[in-house]
Design a protein around this motif. Structure first.
Motif, PDB file in Angstrom:
ATOM      1  N   MET A   1     -15.844 -14.229  16.661  1.00 27.94           N
ATOM      2  CA  MET A   1     -15.150 -13.054  17.178  1.00 27.94           C
ATOM      3  C   MET A   1     -13.916 -13.447  17.989  1.00 27.94           C
ATOM      4  O   MET A   1     -13.865 -14.520  18.571  1.00 27.94           O
ATOM      5  N   LYS A   2     -12.944 -12.568  18.013  1.00 28.41           N
ATOM      6  CA  LYS A   2     -11.697 -12.872  18.739  1.00 28.41           C
ATOM      7  C   LYS A   2     -11.793 -12.300  20.159  1.00 28.41           C
ATOM      8  O   LYS A   2     -12.037 -11.117  20.365  1.00 28.41           O
ATOM      9  N   ILE A   3     -11.608 -13.180  21.148  1.00 32.60           N
ATOM     10  CA  ILE A   3     -11.614 -12.710  22.535  1.00 32.60           C
ATOM     11  C   ILE A   3     -10.193 -12.755  23.084  1.00 32.60           C
ATOM     12  O   ILE A   3      -9.524 -13.783  23.030  1.00 32.60           O
ATOM     13  N   LYS A   4      -9.748 -11.633  23.609  1.00 33.21           N
ATOM     14  CA  LYS A   4      -8.373 -11.588  24.135  1.00 33.21           C
ATOM     15  C   LYS A   4      -8.329 -11.992  25.608  1.00 33.21           C
ATOM     16  O   LYS A   4      -7.520 -12.780  26.023  1.00 33.21           O
ATOM     17  N   LYS A   5      -9.234 -11.383  26.399  1.00 28.81           N
ATOM     18  CA  LYS A   5      -9.177 -11.621  27.846  1.00 28.81           C
ATOM     19  C   LYS A   5     -10.576 -11.825  28.412  1.00 28.81           C
ATOM     20  O   LYS A   5     -11.519 -11.166  27.972  1.00 28.81           O
ATOM     21  N   VAL A   6     -10.670 -12.688  29.408  1.00 25.57           N
ATOM     22  CA  VAL A   6     -11.914 -12.846  30.153  1.00 25.57           C
ATOM     23  C   VAL A   6     -11.676 -12.292  31.557  1.00 25.57           C
ATOM     24  O   VAL A   6     -10.701 -12.678  32.217  1.00 25.57           O
ATOM     25  N   TYR A   7     -12.539 -11.387  31.993  1.00 25.74           N
ATOM     26  CA  TYR A   7     -12.407 -10.788  33.322  1.00 25.74           C
ATOM     27  C   TYR A   7     -13.509 -11.305  34.244  1.00 25.74           C
ATOM     28  O   TYR A   7     -14.682 -11.359  33.854  1.00 25.74           O
ATOM     29  N   ALA A   8     -13.133 -11.669  35.461  1.00 26.16           N
ATOM     30  CA  ALA A   8     -14.094 -12.017  36.510  1.00 26.16           C
ATOM     31  C   ALA A   8     -14.127 -10.836  37.471  1.00 26.16           C
ATOM     32  O   ALA A   8     -13.144 -10.587  38.183  1.00 26.16           O
ATOM     33  N   VAL A   9     -15.204 -10.070  37.451  1.00 23.82           N
ATOM     34  CA  VAL A   9     -15.281  -8.828  38.226  1.00 23.82           C
ATOM     35  C   VAL A   9     -16.378  -8.968  39.275  1.00 23.82           C
ATOM     36  O   VAL A   9     -17.545  -9.184  38.931  1.00 23.82           O
ATOM     37  N   TYR A  10     -16.012  -8.872  40.532  1.00 23.22           N
ATOM     38  CA  TYR A  10     -17.031  -9.129  41.552  1.00 23.22           C
ATOM     39  C   TYR A  10     -16.853  -8.274  42.793  1.00 23.22           C
ATOM     40  O   TYR A  10     -15.761  -7.808  43.119  1.00 23.22           O
ATOM     41  N   PHE A  11     -17.995  -8.088  43.468  1.00 22.76           N
ATOM     42  CA  PHE A  11     -18.035  -7.579  44.836  1.00 22.76           C
ATOM     43  C   PHE A  11     -18.608  -8.731  45.639  1.00 22.76           C
ATOM     44  O   PHE A  11     -19.703  -9.223  45.323  1.00 22.76           O
ATOM     45  N   GLY A  54     -12.051  -3.376  26.631  1.00 23.38           N
ATOM     46  CA  GLY A  54     -12.159  -3.221  25.180  1.00 23.38           C
ATOM     47  C   GLY A  54     -13.207  -4.137  24.576  1.00 23.38           C
ATOM     48  O   GLY A  54     -13.814  -4.972  25.257  1.00 23.38           O
ATOM     49  N   ALA A  55     -13.390  -4.010  23.263  1.00 23.30           N
ATOM     50  CA  ALA A  55     -14.392  -4.797  22.547  1.00 23.30           C
ATOM     51  C   ALA A  55     -13.969  -6.261  22.405  1.00 23.30           C
ATOM     52  O   ALA A  55     -14.786  -7.128  22.101  1.00 23.30           O
ATOM     53  N   GLN A  85     -18.382  -1.239  24.116  1.00 21.23           N
ATOM     54  CA  GLN A  85     -19.163  -2.316  23.472  1.00 21.23           C
ATOM     55  C   GLN A  85     -18.612  -3.677  23.921  1.00 21.23           C
ATOM     56  O   GLN A  85     -18.488  -4.602  23.118  1.00 21.23           O
ATOM     57  N   THR A  86     -18.254  -3.758  25.183  1.00 22.82           N
ATOM     58  CA  THR A  86     -17.628  -4.977  25.726  1.00 22.82           C
ATOM     59  C   THR A  86     -18.703  -6.006  26.099  1.00 22.82           C
ATOM     60  O   THR A  86     -19.565  -5.716  26.937  1.00 22.82           O
ATOM     61  N   PRO A  87     -18.677  -7.207  25.495  1.00 25.26           N
ATOM     62  CA  PRO A  87     -19.674  -8.210  25.871  1.00 25.26           C
ATOM     63  C   PRO A  87     -19.505  -8.650  27.327  1.00 25.26           C
ATOM     64  O   PRO A  87     -18.371  -8.751  27.814  1.00 25.26           O
ATOM     65  N   CYS A  88     -20.629  -8.909  27.987  1.00 26.08           N
ATOM     66  CA  CYS A  88     -20.528  -9.322  29.394  1.00 26.08           C
ATOM     67  C   CYS A  88     -21.679 -10.232  29.805  1.00 26.08           C
ATOM     68  O   CYS A  88     -22.742 -10.248  29.169  1.00 26.08           O
ATOM     69  N   ILE A  89     -21.434 -10.977  30.869  1.00 23.53           N
ATOM     70  CA  ILE A  89     -22.484 -11.729  31.565  1.00 23.53           C
ATOM     71  C   ILE A  89     -22.727 -11.005  32.876  1.00 23.53           C
ATOM     72  O   ILE A  89     -21.768 -10.642  33.568  1.00 23.53           O
ATOM     73  N   VAL A  90     -23.989 -10.775  33.224  1.00 30.74           N
ATOM     74  CA  VAL A  90     -24.284 -10.186  34.531  1.00 30.74           C
ATOM     75  C   VAL A  90     -24.867 -11.275  35.447  1.00 30.74           C
ATOM     76  O   VAL A  90     -25.680 -12.085  35.003  1.00 30.74           O
ATOM     77  N   SER A  91     -24.444 -11.261  36.709  1.00 32.11           N
ATOM     78  CA  SER A  91     -25.017 -12.214  37.660  1.00 32.11           C
ATOM     79  C   SER A  91     -25.212 -11.552  39.013  1.00 32.11           C
ATOM     80  O   SER A  91     -24.469 -10.635  39.380  1.00 32.11           O
ATOM     81  N   LYS A 111     -24.956  -1.690  31.149  1.00 29.27           N
ATOM     82  CA  LYS A 111     -25.306  -1.191  29.805  1.00 29.27           C
ATOM     83  C   LYS A 111     -25.025   0.311  29.694  1.00 29.27           C
ATOM     84  O   LYS A 111     -24.474   0.777  28.703  1.00 29.27           O
ATOM     85  N   GLU A 112     -25.396   1.033  30.747  1.00 32.30           N
ATOM     86  CA  GLU A 112     -25.134   2.484  30.768  1.00 32.30           C
ATOM     87  C   GLU A 112     -23.648   2.797  30.664  1.00 32.30           C
ATOM     88  O   GLU A 112     -23.254   3.865  30.230  1.00 32.30           O
ATOM     89  N   ASN A 113     -22.817   1.848  31.084  1.00 32.42           N
ATOM     90  CA  ASN A 113     -21.378   2.091  31.104  1.00 32.42           C
ATOM     91  C   ASN A 113     -20.623   1.423  29.965  1.00 32.42           C
ATOM     92  O   ASN A 113     -19.419   1.191  30.064  1.00 32.42           O
ATOM     93  N   GLY A 114     -21.327   1.097  28.899  1.00 30.38           N
ATOM     94  CA  GLY A 114     -20.640   0.653  27.683  1.00 30.38           C
ATOM     95  C   GLY A 114     -20.468  -0.843  27.517  1.00 30.38           C
ATOM     96  O   GLY A 114     -19.740  -1.291  26.636  1.00 30.38           O
ATOM     97  N   PHE A 115     -21.148  -1.633  28.358  1.00 28.58           N
ATOM     98  CA  PHE A 115     -21.056  -3.095  28.225  1.00 28.58           C
ATOM     99  C   PHE A 115     -22.313  -3.634  27.518  1.00 28.58           C
ATOM    100  O   PHE A 115     -23.381  -3.005  27.564  1.00 28.58           O
ATOM    101  N   LEU A 116     -22.165  -4.804  26.893  1.00 27.17           N
ATOM    102  CA  LEU A 116     -23.294  -5.437  26.194  1.00 27.17           C
ATOM    103  C   LEU A 116     -23.602  -6.777  26.861  1.00 27.17           C
ATOM    104  O   LEU A 116     -22.929  -7.775  26.564  1.00 27.17           O
TER     105      LEU A 116
END
Ligand SMILES: Cc1cc2nc3c(=O)[nH]c(=O)nc-3n(C[C@H](O)[C@H](O)[C@H](O)COP(=O)(O)O)c2cc1C
Ligand code: SF4
Ligand code: SF4
Length: 260
Positions: A1-11, A54-55, A85-91, A111-116
């Protein structure tokens, strides 16, 4: 699969969740030839921040455990982010006691918000209170995170599958609130405002000498961490007695857990 961007999202009031998320996101991005975009939801001007992903993006989410759950204010922030359907890692990052239902809560929320979620991690860090696992995440922890990110990337590239489950129970345990320790401001305060800028609760006001509104404070200790002259502190006899006992109770080292 083609990945365009990796996001680091944190609190991350005191920065441990941020370290964990960035170590994983950077490794993932380097495996995929992508760059990391940081989304720091901690600071007050990000309270109402929203974004759609995005996906072809990958997101690495991270937040601390507060009383066995995600801090309620972080849930509000994460809930404004929408995937397609955005793939993600949860930590989740926790202070060597336990993460209880927080990882499951994060997994369910995204998952409820559209991430996988295709991988997950429960990471150990220095506890906000007392002297517990000081210095963690350390180099060893960050190396483990990077190795996990390599395994997770391989999985993502092979099959875009969702992680079936993560540890935790439903209904989730009670938790997610802040603590009751309100830091003090000492006379050597130079009025730089860094504590107020970094307080996720907007509990610190310049007008009254950078003192703290106890009704808003959640004991995250970001103000103590960011004060350049150690003018913000938590030194009441009650706190010091609690911290000593708590540190003794949680002395046994816990290890990071990875699910992929
Ligand atoms: C109010 C509060 C509650 C906490 N509850 C837990 C907990 O239930 N289990 C645990 O192991 N650590 C707990 N911690 C410790 C934090 O999860 C830990 O220090 C974490 O690394 C902080 O993340 P940050 O540096 O990204 O802000 C708590 C900390 C605070 C401030
Ligand atoms: S005032 Fe309270 S909520 Fe704000 S940074 Fe300090 S400890 Fe955290
Ligand atoms: S960060 Fe420290 S020195 Fe700066 S305003 Fe806050 S308490 Fe004062």
């Amino acid at each position: 699969m083609k990945i365009k961007k990796v996001y680091a999202v944190y609190f991350s009031p005191t920065g441990s969740s941020k370290k964990g998320v960035l170590s994983m996101a950077r490794e993932l991005a380097s495996q995929m030839g992508a760059v990391v975009h940081e989304v720091n939801l901690t600071i007050p001007n990000k309270i109402a921040f929203s974004q759609e992903f995005g996906a072809e993006d990958v997101v690495v989410f991270g937040a601390p455990v507060y009383n066995g759950r995600l801090y309620i204010g972080s849930v509000e922030r994460f809930a404004r982010l929408k995937g397609a359907q955005t793939p993600c890692i949860v930590s989740v990052t926790y202070g060597n006691r336990h993460y209880d239902d927080a990882l499951l809560e994060m997994y369910d929320l995204v998952k409820e918000n559209g991430f996988l979620p295709f991988a997950a991690a429960a990471l150990v860090a220095q506890h906000t209170f007392g002297d517990i696992q000081r210095g963690r995440p350390n180099e060893k922890d960050l190396k483990e995170n990077r190795e996990f990110a390599v395994r997770a990337t391989k999985k993502l590239l092979k099959e875009k599958s969702v992680l079936e489950k993560v540890p935790g129970n439903k209904p989730y345990k009670e938790g997610g609130g802040g603590g009751s320790f309100v830091p003090q401001t000492k006379e050597n305060c130079i009025g730089c405002g860094l504590c107020a800028e970094n307080c996720p609760q907007q509990a610190i006001c310049a007008a009254d000498g950078y003192s703290i509104d106890p009704t808003r404070c959640i004991s995250c200790f970001a103000c103590i961490k960011y004060c350049p002259v150690n003018a913000k502190c938590m030194e009441t006899p009650e706190y010091l007695a609690f911290a000593k006992k708590f540190s003794e109770q949680l002395a046994a080292r816990r290890e990071n857990e990875y699910f992929v």
